[in-house]
Every structure is written in C-alpha cells, then in structure tokens.
Design a protein around this motif. Structure first.
Motif, PDB file in Angstrom:
ATOM      1  N   THR A 111       0.839  -1.202   0.000  1.00 18.37           N
ATOM      2  CA  THR A 111       0.000   0.000   0.000  1.00 18.37           C
ATOM      3  C   THR A 111       0.870   1.246   0.000  1.00 18.37           C
ATOM      4  O   THR A 111       2.031   1.197   0.426  1.00 18.37           O
ATOM      5  CB  THR A 111      -0.922   0.007   1.239  1.00 18.37           C
ATOM      6  N   ASP A 112       0.298   2.318  -0.417  1.00 24.30           N
ATOM      7  CA  ASP A 112       0.923   3.635  -0.297  1.00 24.30           C
ATOM      8  C   ASP A 112       1.188   3.905   1.203  1.00 24.30           C
ATOM      9  O   ASP A 112       0.289   3.698   2.023  1.00 24.30           O
ATOM     10  CB  ASP A 112      -0.115   4.605  -0.881  1.00 24.30           C
ATOM     11  N   PRO A 113       2.381   4.326   1.593  1.00 22.38           N
ATOM     12  CA  PRO A 113       2.673   4.507   3.025  1.00 22.38           C
ATOM     13  C   PRO A 113       2.178   5.814   3.631  1.00 22.38           C
ATOM     14  O   PRO A 113       2.487   6.122   4.786  1.00 22.38           O
ATOM     15  CB  PRO A 113       4.207   4.459   3.059  1.00 22.38           C
ATOM     16  N   THR A 131      12.619   3.582  11.238  1.00 22.09           N
ATOM     17  CA  THR A 131      12.859   2.712  10.085  1.00 22.09           C
ATOM     18  C   THR A 131      11.546   2.558   9.337  1.00 22.09           C
ATOM     19  O   THR A 131      10.513   2.264   9.942  1.00 22.09           O
ATOM     20  CB  THR A 131      13.352   1.325  10.530  1.00 22.09           C
ATOM     21  N   LEU A 132      11.586   2.817   8.032  1.00 20.70           N
ATOM     22  CA  LEU A 132      10.400   2.639   7.187  1.00 20.70           C
ATOM     23  C   LEU A 132      10.656   1.447   6.279  1.00 20.70           C
ATOM     24  O   LEU A 132      11.599   1.447   5.491  1.00 20.70           O
ATOM     25  CB  LEU A 132      10.141   3.900   6.353  1.00 20.70           C
ATOM     26  N   VAL A 133       9.810   0.426   6.408  1.00 20.93           N
ATOM     27  CA  VAL A 133       9.936  -0.780   5.586  1.00 20.93           C
ATOM     28  C   VAL A 133       8.858  -0.736   4.506  1.00 20.93           C
ATOM     29  O   VAL A 133       7.670  -0.551   4.810  1.00 20.93           O
ATOM     30  CB  VAL A 133       9.767  -2.043   6.456  1.00 20.93           C
ATOM     31  N   LEU A 134       9.282  -0.877   3.261  1.00 21.26           N
ATOM     32  CA  LEU A 134       8.347  -0.839   2.134  1.00 21.26           C
ATOM     33  C   LEU A 134       8.309  -2.222   1.497  1.00 21.26           C
ATOM     34  O   LEU A 134       9.325  -2.709   0.980  1.00 21.26           O
ATOM     35  CB  LEU A 134       8.800   0.219   1.119  1.00 21.26           C
ATOM     36  N   LEU A 135       7.149  -2.848   1.557  1.00 23.14           N
ATOM     37  CA  LEU A 135       6.997  -4.226   1.073  1.00 23.14           C
ATOM     38  C   LEU A 135       6.023  -4.264  -0.109  1.00 23.14           C
ATOM     39  O   LEU A 135       5.030  -3.534  -0.117  1.00 23.14           O
ATOM     40  CB  LEU A 135       6.453  -5.126   2.184  1.00 23.14           C
ATOM     41  N   GLY A 136       6.284  -5.156  -1.041  1.00 28.38           N
ATOM     42  CA  GLY A 136       5.380  -5.317  -2.183  1.00 28.38           C
ATOM     43  C   GLY A 136       5.236  -4.018  -2.954  1.00 28.38           C
ATOM     44  O   GLY A 136       6.207  -3.325  -3.254  1.00 28.38           O
ATOM     45  N   ARG A 137       4.003  -3.655  -3.237  1.00 29.15           N
ATOM     46  CA  ARG A 137       3.734  -2.469  -4.048  1.00 29.15           C
ATOM     47  C   ARG A 137       4.237  -1.180  -3.387  1.00 29.15           C
ATOM     48  O   ARG A 137       4.484  -0.176  -4.061  1.00 29.15           O
ATOM     49  CB  ARG A 137       2.214  -2.379  -4.275  1.00 29.15           C
ATOM     50  N   ALA A 138       4.394  -1.205  -2.064  1.00 33.57           N
ATOM     51  CA  ALA A 138       4.883  -0.002  -1.359  1.00 33.57           C
ATOM     52  C   ALA A 138       6.298   0.376  -1.795  1.00 33.57           C
ATOM     53  O   ALA A 138       6.717   1.518  -1.614  1.00 33.57           O
ATOM     54  CB  ALA A 138       4.844  -0.232   0.149  1.00 33.57           C
ATOM     55  N   ARG A 139       7.034  -0.581  -2.375  1.00 32.95           N
ATOM     56  CA  ARG A 139       8.396  -0.283  -2.823  1.00 32.95           C
ATOM     57  C   ARG A 139       8.419   0.777  -3.926  1.00 32.95           C
ATOM     58  O   ARG A 139       9.455   1.351  -4.218  1.00 32.95           O
ATOM     59  CB  ARG A 139       9.081  -1.557  -3.323  1.00 32.95           C
ATOM     60  N   GLU A 140       7.256   0.986  -4.575  1.00 30.66           N
ATOM     61  CA  GLU A 140       7.187   1.975  -5.656  1.00 30.66           C
ATOM     62  C   GLU A 140       7.128   3.409  -5.126  1.00 30.66           C
ATOM     63  O   GLU A 140       7.228   4.358  -5.884  1.00 30.66           O
ATOM     64  CB  GLU A 140       5.934   1.718  -6.519  1.00 30.66           C
ATOM     65  N   TYR A 141       6.950   3.561  -3.813  1.00 34.58           N
ATOM     66  CA  TYR A 141       6.837   4.920  -3.267  1.00 34.58           C
ATOM     67  C   TYR A 141       8.190   5.644  -3.396  1.00 34.58           C
ATOM     68  O   TYR A 141       9.247   5.074  -3.074  1.00 34.58           O
ATOM     69  CB  TYR A 141       6.405   4.872  -1.793  1.00 34.58           C
ATOM     70  N   PRO A 142       8.187   6.916  -3.821  1.00 34.84           N
ATOM     71  CA  PRO A 142       9.449   7.659  -3.991  1.00 34.84           C
ATOM     72  C   PRO A 142      10.021   8.104  -2.638  1.00 34.84           C
ATOM     73  O   PRO A 142       9.925   9.273  -2.258  1.00 34.84           O
ATOM     74  CB  PRO A 142       9.038   8.852  -4.862  1.00 34.84           C
ATOM     75  N   PHE A 143      10.645   7.185  -1.944  1.00 39.65           N
ATOM     76  CA  PHE A 143      11.104   7.450  -0.573  1.00 39.65           C
ATOM     77  C   PHE A 143      12.253   8.463  -0.529  1.00 39.65           C
ATOM     78  O   PHE A 143      12.622   8.952   0.534  1.00 39.65           O
ATOM     79  CB  PHE A 143      11.516   6.141   0.115  1.00 39.65           C
TER      80      PHE A 143
END
Ligand code: FES
Length: 254
Positions: A111-113, A131-143
């Motif tokens: 999900t979008d974080p 710590t922000l962990v981006l899993l699955g589709r969340a990896r697409e977020y421009p962190f």
C-alpha cells in the motif's frame, strides 16, 4: 471536527505515480496530529475523475509546514494552485506513542505509506530512530523525498514479499511498530504481519504493534457504522476510534 475549505498552493511531481500538493487550511486545523486524516472533496469540475460513491476520499497529511498541509496524491488526479478542496477534519485519533521511545518501525505492505508518514517529522525532531519498511507495491513509493534520518528497508521480491534484509534487528530494536496494508483485505494482511513478528519476538505485548486501517469513510463521524472493526472488546469504528488499532486486541490474532 469541522467542515472548511482549503486551497491548493503548490503542486510538485515526485515521480510518475505520485505528486505532492500543499494546501492552505483553516487555522483551526493547525493542530492536526499523526493519525488524523482529512475527508476531502475537490470542488473543481476538473476533478470529476475523483468522484466516487462516498463523495469524499481520505487524505493522509504527510507533513505540516508554515500553516500548510502536505499531501501525496496519485498523478492520475489533476490539481493546480488555486483549486478549492472541501475538507472535513480532523478525522480519527492521533497515534498513541509510548512515553519512552527510542526506535519506531513503520511498515507499509502493498500500500501507499502515506498514512504513516506524518509520524516522521515528529519522530526525527525528537531524535527517535525511524525505520520505514516498504513491502510489495509499497516499494514503488518515492522514498527519496523523505528526511535522510529515516532508515529505509525494501522488501524482497514476490515469493519473499514479507522479508527484508534487516528484519531481525529492526523488529528486535523497535519499541513500537505501526503497519499499513492493502485496504482490500486488511484483516488477512495484518494476520500475515502478526505471524512475521511472532517469528522474531517471543511475545508481542499490548501497545506494541498497531495496524492502521484505511477504510472508506462514508460519514467520518461515527454515524453509519460502515467502518466497524471487530476487536476483543467489541466492535469499534475506524473513523472515531482508529485509524490505529493494537493488533493484540483483534480477535483473529493468535
Ligand atoms: S465512516 Fe461512518 S461510522 Fe465510520
């Protein structure tokens, strides 16, 4: 909570999927805290594509600065400076942090974080590790748009979607964790997250692991019961009691 009008001040594209908009809000909403959401309905005719049956959508502030609320929206929506947004806010309860806090873990799974991001300025300002962990589709977020103090961890590929490199230390070191999952089946996804944490900790006590529910909110004021969440203490409403619920209080968790 009140209804007011906000005005778009600035629009900046973050990448091909996300744009960041800054909106000037009513001065009474300057007290918005992490966990509070906005129920928004753009008034411009150009925003017809944003229509959906509940009329208003949930917007999660990602930052507050100089009397502006900053929100990330998909680039499929069109905004220009001067656009007027009808807002009902604040919705929901602020996140409940422990008094003694050294490290906080934020996890977005498929999900979008955005619903987690307003925590970051406050935590960084108070020298609390994030710590922000981006899993699955969340990896697409421009962190890359986040403060450099935030440690970012990206999940593995599809068949190991719930794994990330520093998982043992990030779960072990966290004093509290807040998790957002894909809205389509939040209960099942929170159960998966709970199982991951159980593998890494012998015991998950209360006030440690929170699920942030991203329900559609038809009314936002506790009047329609559309956002009911089953808990061990009976049904609660995401719009009034949430959005964050202690996963240890949900009945399906074992
Ligand atoms: S959205 Fe109506 S009760 Fe929560």
């Amino acid at each position: 909570m009140k209804e007011s009008q906000a005005v778009v001040q600035r629009v900046r594209r973050l990448d091909k999927n996300y744009q960041r908009i800054e909106i000037a809000i009513d001065s009474s909403l300057q007290t918005i805290k992490p966990g509070n959401a906005l129920l928004a309905r753009p008034k411009s005719m150009r925003q017809d594509r944003l229509w959906h049956p509940y009329l208003r959508t949930v917007w999660w502030p990602v930052d507050l600065k100089n009397q502006l609320v900053v929100v990330d929206r998909p680039t499929s929506e069109r905004f220009e400076p001067g656009d007027v947004i009808d807002i009902i806010a604040p919705i929901g309860q602020p996140y409940r942090f422990r008094r003694s806090l050294h490290n906080v873990l934020l996890i977005a799974y498929d999900t979008d974080p955005s619903c987690l991001l307003l925590n970051i300025p406050w935590l960084v300002k108070n020298n609390i590790g994030v710590t922000l962990v981006l899993l699955g589709r969340a990896r697409e977020y421009p962190f890359q748009s986040l403060p450099p103090q935030v440690e970012i961890a990206l999940g593995e590929d599809d068949d190991k979607m719930l794994e990330w490199q520093s998982q043992v230390t990030s779960i072990g070191n966290a004093d509290q964790a807040f998790v957002a999952v894909a809205p389509a089946d939040e209960m099942a996804s929170f159960q998966e997250i709970w199982t991951v944490f159980l593998k890494r900790r012998n015991d998950i006590g209360k006030n440690y692991l929170f699920g942030v529910f991203q329900n559609l909110l038809p009314c936002g004021v506790g009047a329609c019961d559309a956002c009911m969440i089953p808990t061990k203490d009976g049904f609660k409403l995401a719009c009034v009691d949430g959005p964050a619920f202690d996963l240890a209080t949900l009945p399906f968790i074992s």
